[in-house]
Design a protein around this motif. Structure first.
Motif, mmCIF file in Angstrom:
data_model
loop_
_atom_site.group_PDB
_atom_site.id
_atom_site.type_symbol
_atom_site.label_atom_id
_atom_site.label_comp_id
_atom_site.label_asym_id
_atom_site.label_seq_id
_atom_site.Cartn_x
_atom_site.Cartn_y
_atom_site.Cartn_z
ATOM 1 N N THR A 240 0.823 -1.204 0.000
ATOM 2 C CA THR A 240 0.000 0.000 0.000
ATOM 3 C C THR A 240 0.861 1.259 0.000
ATOM 4 O OG1 THR A 240 -1.723 -1.189 1.217
ATOM 5 C CG2 THR A 240 -1.827 1.213 1.224
ATOM 6 N N VAL A 241 1.965 1.208 0.787
ATOM 7 C CA VAL A 241 2.796 2.400 0.919
ATOM 8 C C VAL A 241 3.823 2.510 -0.206
ATOM 9 C CG1 VAL A 241 4.460 3.571 2.414
ATOM 10 C CG2 VAL A 241 2.475 2.437 3.413
ATOM 11 N N GLY B 241 -6.872 10.332 -3.054
ATOM 12 C CA GLY B 241 -6.988 10.647 -1.640
ATOM 13 C C GLY B 241 -6.380 11.987 -1.284
ATOM 14 N N GLU B 242 -6.218 12.188 0.040
ATOM 15 C CA GLU B 242 -5.718 13.452 0.566
ATOM 16 C C GLU B 242 -4.540 13.257 1.526
ATOM 17 O OE1 GLU B 242 -6.805 16.354 -0.379
ATOM 18 O OE2 GLU B 242 -8.449 15.588 -1.619
ATOM 19 N N ASP B 243 -3.940 12.066 1.543
ATOM 20 C CA ASP B 243 -2.872 11.807 2.492
ATOM 21 C C ASP B 243 -1.540 12.361 1.988
ATOM 22 O OD1 ASP B 243 -2.358 10.113 0.427
ATOM 23 O OD2 ASP B 243 -2.632 8.251 1.551
ATOM 24 N N GLU B 244 -0.450 11.984 2.722
ATOM 25 C CA GLU B 244 0.871 12.514 2.365
ATOM 26 C C GLU B 244 1.318 12.065 0.978
ATOM 27 O OE1 GLU B 244 0.068 11.037 5.096
ATOM 28 O OE2 GLU B 244 0.510 12.337 6.798
ATOM 29 N N LEU B 245 1.001 10.812 0.611
ATOM 30 C CA LEU B 245 1.384 10.334 -0.716
ATOM 31 C C LEU B 245 0.643 11.086 -1.813
ATOM 32 C CD1 LEU B 245 1.537 6.482 -0.034
ATOM 33 C CD2 LEU B 245 3.448 8.068 -0.315
ATOM 34 N N ALA B 246 -0.621 11.416 -1.545
ATOM 35 C CA ALA B 246 -1.367 12.212 -2.520
ATOM 36 C C ALA B 246 -0.754 13.606 -2.660
ATOM 37 C CB ALA B 246 -2.833 12.316 -2.094
ATOM 38 N N THR B 247 -0.320 14.178 -1.523
ATOM 39 C CA THR B 247 0.356 15.483 -1.575
ATOM 40 C C THR B 247 1.649 15.394 -2.375
ATOM 41 O OG1 THR B 247 -0.570 16.039 0.594
ATOM 42 C CG2 THR B 247 1.304 17.334 -0.170
#
Length: 560
Positions: A234-235, A262-268
């Protein structure tokens, strides 16, 4: 085809166990997912191993202590009951009554205890008193250690115990414990009473617990591995995609982008990467457009200046031819104008050539040509200029006579430029032109012994309009584009143009052209870094004429 070949190679390596360290080492260096999963599994396995071993040892110790305490309590209870019976018994001096009492006590040991085997031994068989014999109920005296018996004899009010391997029917052995204590028989004296307890049930319980712990530990490792794989997938999947996308972007695919969810750190991270890629693409497109405008401007201006320059040159030639009829000041002005018009024409020609290189429209006109003959011709052309500067031109040509496909016009231009620069910056010292060849390439080196350059200047020597010393005036009318064009000519042939320079030691340029094909597949026959100084060269670099070269070819030829 490449993927199939790589897969086949990997399978072949995996079939050979000796290739495993290489495969694992490669995975460890290149795969973040494999490295993280391996570290997680190793740490988890170590933690579970330590936990299971600790729990097994604790359970084993507690189980043994528990069974030992049960055996001690059981033996104490049986001995207390027997001793109480002996203490209240009134047998007097009747040996028969005492023997009956002793038999009752023996039966009581078996009834009042859970011992699997018993034995009784009179401590002092030779003492005066009623004679009573010991007894045994399956427990052999040979199993009793001397230390155990000594403790039982020494401490009449205490218990002593030892761990033993009890024999069973069929010849096997089971773990057990023997508990000993004294019993005092009236009129007969003290006896050693030993109770043997079978601990095989505890051992079976321990084996079951240990097996359960190991199964649970292996199951936990498998569960942790599955969870780690899911979490890592996933990560790490977005990270791997980002790495692949950045590699494609670096290779020139400016349209590639990351998928953002999404809106998590990976999306950022994905949005930031895409914004960076958009900015890079826009800037590269802008720079490309500016470059095209610049190329078009240089080309158009150069072409447009051709017509007026032709007219100006005709006028300058006419005035220069008639300067003898002018006064000295006007004659000098006409001479300077003629020289500068020639330089301006050379600059326009170089600008047009540079614009062709930038536009990618340059084509080679290949001919089978001897590089040694080309070098000889250029040296003869440049000799008047060298004589004017007090410079001696020397040719060293142990090879390079065999014809090689090249564009002779461009190669001559490269050598003229290199020799001209050497004459200008050689400080009047000799200039050595070396031509040689091997099975891979032919090369020509131009070595001067002038002021030289430091390494920082040598790295920029092929930049357009760049000079190592801006205060130094050009004496032979250079445009500042010669070395840049020379590098383009060498690259167009699939060759290289290398430079070595050192302050106070001079400069050495080496042009290397491939003998076959369009790429070099071996070392240059002429070393970029010279091995000999001017004093060491001596007479070994005397100039050769074309007649001498041809005579050497007829006498010895040239090894390709």
């Amino acid at each position: 085809m490449a993927v199939t070949t790589a897969t086949t190679t990997a399978v072949a390596v995996l079939r050979d166990w000796r290739g495993w360290p290489t495969v694992l080492g490669s995975l460890w260096r290149r795969s973040l997912r494999f490295r993280t999963l391996a570290v997680t599994l190793l740490a988890t396995s170590l933690a579970i191993l330590i936990t299971c071993v600790t729990m097994a040892l604790v359970i084993q110790n507690d189980l043994f202590v528990s069974r030992k305490n049960q055996a001690l309590e059981d033996a104490r209870r049986a001995v207390d009951v027997a001793q109480s019976t002996l203490d209240v018994a009134e047998v007097g001096d009747d040996p028969a009554a005492l023997a009956d009492l002793w038999n009752t006590i023996q039966a009581g040991f078996a009834q009042n205890s859970n011992a699997d085997q018993l034995t009784g031994i009179r401590i002092d068989a030779d003492a005066n008193g009623v004679r009573l014999n010991g007894f045994t109920a399956g427990l052999s005296a040979s199993l009793l250690s001397d230390g155990l018996r000594a403790r039982v004899v020494e401490f009449d009010d205490r218990q002593a115990w030892q761990s033993v391997a009890l024999p069973v029917e069929g010849g096997g052995e089971v773990p057990g414990i023997i508990v000993g204590q004294q019993v005092v028989v009236p009129e007969a004296g003290p006896f050693e009473i030993y109770f043997a307890y079978d601990l095989s049930d505890a051992d079976q319980t321990l084996v079951f617990v240990q097996r359960t712990l190991w199964i649970a530990g292996i199951g936990l490792v498998a569960i942790v591995a599955a969870i780690s794989w899911i979490v890592l997938r996933t990560v790490s999947t977005p990270i791997i995609q980002a790495a692949e996308t950045s590699a494609r972007l670096a290779s020139g695919d400016l349209a590639v982008r990351l998928e953002v969810h999404g809106e998590d750190e990976l999306a950022t991270l994905g949005r930031s990467f895409n914004a960076m890629a958009d900015s890079i693409e826009a800037q590269i497109k802008e720079l490309g457009e500016l470059s095209m405008v610049q190329q078009r401007f240089v080309s158009d201006v150069s072409h447009e200046l051709r017509t007026p320059l032709t007219t100006i040159r005709l006028a300058a030639d006419m005035l220069n031819d008639q300067r003898a009829d002018f006064d000295p000041v006007t004659a000098r002005a006409a001479e300077l104008m003629h020289a500068q018009v020639q330089r301006f024409e050379t600059l326009l020609s170089d600008l047009l050539e540079i614009s062709r290189y930038d536009a990618g429209s340059v084509q080679l006109e290949l001919e089978a040509t001897s590089l040694a003959h080309v070098a000889e011709d250029v040296i003869e052309q440049m000799r008047p200029l060298a004589d004017g500067h007090g410079t001696e031109l020397r040719l060293v040509a142990p090879g390079g006579y065999s014809p090689v496909d090249m564009d002779p016009r461009r190669v001559r231009r490269v050598l003229r430029n290199l020799i001209g620069n050497a004459i200008e910056h050689g400080e009047g010292r000799p200039i050595v032109v070396t031509v040689d060849s091997n099975q891979h390439a032919v090369a020509a080196g131009v070595r001067d012994f002038g002021l030289g350059m430091d390494p920082a200047d040598a790295e920029r020597v092929f930049d357009r309009f760049w000079r190592a010393d801006p205060s130094r005036q050009r004496t032979i009318g250079g445009t500042g584009l010669g070395l840049s064009i020379a590098l383009g000519d060498a690259t167009l042939h699939g060759g290289t143009l290398s430079v070595w320079s050192e302050l106070g030691a001079g400069t050495n340029f080496v042009l290397t052209l491939p003998r076959h094909g369009t790429t070099l597949d071996g070392p240059s026959p002429v070393s970029v870094e010279p091995q000999d100084s001017l004093a060491e060269l001596g007479d070994a670099t005397q100039p050769l004429s074309l007649t001498d070269v041809r005579r050497e070819m007829l006498d010895g030829g040239e090894a390709p």
